[in-house]
Design a protein around this motif. Structure first.
Motif, mmCIF file in Angstrom:
data_model
loop_
_atom_site.group_PDB
_atom_site.id
_atom_site.type_symbol
_atom_site.label_atom_id
_atom_site.label_comp_id
_atom_site.label_asym_id
_atom_site.label_seq_id
_atom_site.Cartn_x
_atom_site.Cartn_y
_atom_site.Cartn_z
ATOM 1 N N ARG A 1 -21.855 111.955 66.158
ATOM 2 C CA ARG A 1 -20.907 112.140 67.315
ATOM 3 C C ARG A 1 -19.494 112.698 66.482
ATOM 4 N NH1 ARG A 1 -22.227 112.331 72.389
ATOM 5 N NH2 ARG A 1 -20.212 111.293 72.930
ATOM 6 N N LEU B 1 -25.773 107.087 75.931
ATOM 7 C CA LEU B 1 -25.972 105.796 76.964
ATOM 8 C C LEU B 1 -27.387 105.451 77.019
ATOM 9 C CD1 LEU B 1 -23.907 107.888 79.580
ATOM 10 C CD2 LEU B 1 -23.325 105.945 78.615
ATOM 11 N N GLN C 1 -21.255 118.555 72.136
ATOM 12 C CA GLN C 1 -21.985 117.823 71.322
ATOM 13 C C GLN C 1 -23.562 118.492 70.756
ATOM 14 O OE1 GLN C 1 -21.031 114.628 69.608
ATOM 15 N NE2 GLN C 1 -19.138 114.916 70.895
ATOM 16 N N ALA D 1 -14.205 115.259 73.638
ATOM 17 C CA ALA D 1 -15.110 115.342 72.901
ATOM 18 C C ALA D 1 -15.646 116.843 72.708
ATOM 19 C CB ALA D 1 -16.735 114.740 73.461
ATOM 20 N N THR E 1 -25.847 113.942 72.200
ATOM 21 C CA THR E 1 -25.208 114.247 73.606
ATOM 22 C C THR E 1 -24.628 112.980 74.321
ATOM 23 O OG1 THR E 1 -27.236 113.862 74.950
ATOM 24 C CG2 THR E 1 -26.543 116.032 74.159
ATOM 25 N N ASP E 2 -23.838 112.970 75.095
ATOM 26 C CA ASP E 2 -23.332 111.443 75.807
ATOM 27 C C ASP E 2 -24.473 111.060 76.623
ATOM 28 O OD1 ASP E 2 -20.908 112.379 75.063
ATOM 29 O OD2 ASP E 2 -20.279 113.250 77.291
ATOM 30 N N GLN E 3 -25.520 111.613 77.082
ATOM 31 C CA GLN E 3 -26.625 111.226 77.549
ATOM 32 C C GLN E 3 -27.480 110.168 76.902
ATOM 33 O OE1 GLN E 3 -27.152 110.770 80.989
ATOM 34 N NE2 GLN E 3 -28.538 109.007 80.404
ATOM 35 N N ILE F 1 -19.472 107.328 72.481
ATOM 36 C CA ILE F 1 -19.367 107.470 73.896
ATOM 37 C C ILE F 1 -17.779 107.822 74.179
ATOM 38 C CG2 ILE F 1 -19.345 106.990 76.106
ATOM 39 C CD1 ILE F 1 -21.606 104.827 75.210
ATOM 40 N N CYS F 2 -17.638 109.181 74.556
ATOM 41 C CA CYS F 2 -16.210 109.613 74.659
ATOM 42 C C CYS F 2 -16.124 110.500 75.960
ATOM 43 C CB CYS F 2 -15.664 110.111 73.398
ATOM 44 S SG CYS F 2 -16.631 111.181 72.588
ATOM 45 N N PRO G 1 -15.725 113.630 78.102
ATOM 46 C CA PRO G 1 -16.109 115.018 77.749
ATOM 47 C C PRO G 1 -14.995 115.687 77.517
ATOM 48 C CG PRO G 1 -17.413 114.203 79.838
ATOM 49 C CD PRO G 1 -16.480 113.096 79.450
ATOM 50 N N ARG H 1 -15.438 113.649 67.448
ATOM 51 C CA ARG H 1 -14.465 113.977 68.595
ATOM 52 C C ARG H 1 -13.377 114.132 67.892
ATOM 53 N NH1 ARG H 1 -11.594 108.590 69.691
ATOM 54 N NH2 ARG H 1 -12.588 107.106 68.175
#
Length: 190
Positions: A105, A65, A25, A22, A60-62, A16-17, A19, A107
């Motif tokens: 992921r 999460l 993604q 990152a 993806t970030d979602q 998790i980073c 946006p 980053r």
């Protein structure tokens, strides 16, 4: 048996980073890397094996999460079932089929690119039949730091447990046993 503990913050920092730092993604073209896994202590001390990993898309970030909430609400078994359905690429020892990558992921941290991978690790029939302690560690973990040329090193957990500690309010990742494995000579295929 000495157990190596890592706060889930390490994992989440790679997963998790913000946006702004990152990469996009879900828009990255496939990438392939090779490296050497080198045991530095415990039962794997002095052993080496070549490995490859290919990432076809980044998580993806979602999605991250959602996985974090799943382990918090329903635990490790629910997370494993969800990760078994994911296919972001493949990681394998050279000459083997390996495991599907469930979470990938990428980053940027200063001049370094950090790639973090989580798998729902494959377990042999004998391991599952005997229901040993290792079956409580159903995930694989790889994190590498690469320079601008796509070369670097990192850390591997061949068998790991991911959980949410409600008392501390933190995610944690724990490596099985005393397996200290470094990823060395990691290189981007060109």
């Amino acid at each position: 048996m000495k157990t190596q503990h890592f706060r889930m913050a390490l994992l989440l920092s790679g997963l998790i980073c913000l946006p702004l730092v990152a990469f996009a993604q879900d828009k990255t073209p496939p990438e392939a890397y090779s490296g050497v896994a080198m045991g530095t202590g415990g039962s794997v001390g002095g052993k080496t094996i070549q490995f490859d990993f290919r990432i076809t898309e980044y998580t993806t970030d979602q999605e991250v999460l959602n996985f974090a909430q799943l382990v918090k609400d329903k635990g490790t078994d629910a997370l494993r079932r969800a990760l078994e359905k994911e296919d972001k690429g493949r990681i394998n020892a050279v000459g083997s089929t390996g495991n599907q990558i469930a979470v990938a992921r990428k980053r940027q941290h200063g001049p370094e690119t950090i790639i973090t991978i989580v798998t729902a690790r494959s377990m042999s029939f004998a391991e599952l039949y005997n229901s040993g302690r290792s079956t409580d560690y159903p995930f694989g973990f790889l994190q590498v730091k690469l320079n601008a040329k796509g070369e670097g090193a990192g850390q591997i957990m061949g068998a790991a447990k991911i959980r949410f500690d409600k008392k501390k309010g933190k995610y944690e990742i724990e490596s099985y046993g005393n397996q200290y494995i470094k990823a060395v000579n990691v290189r981007l295929w060109k």
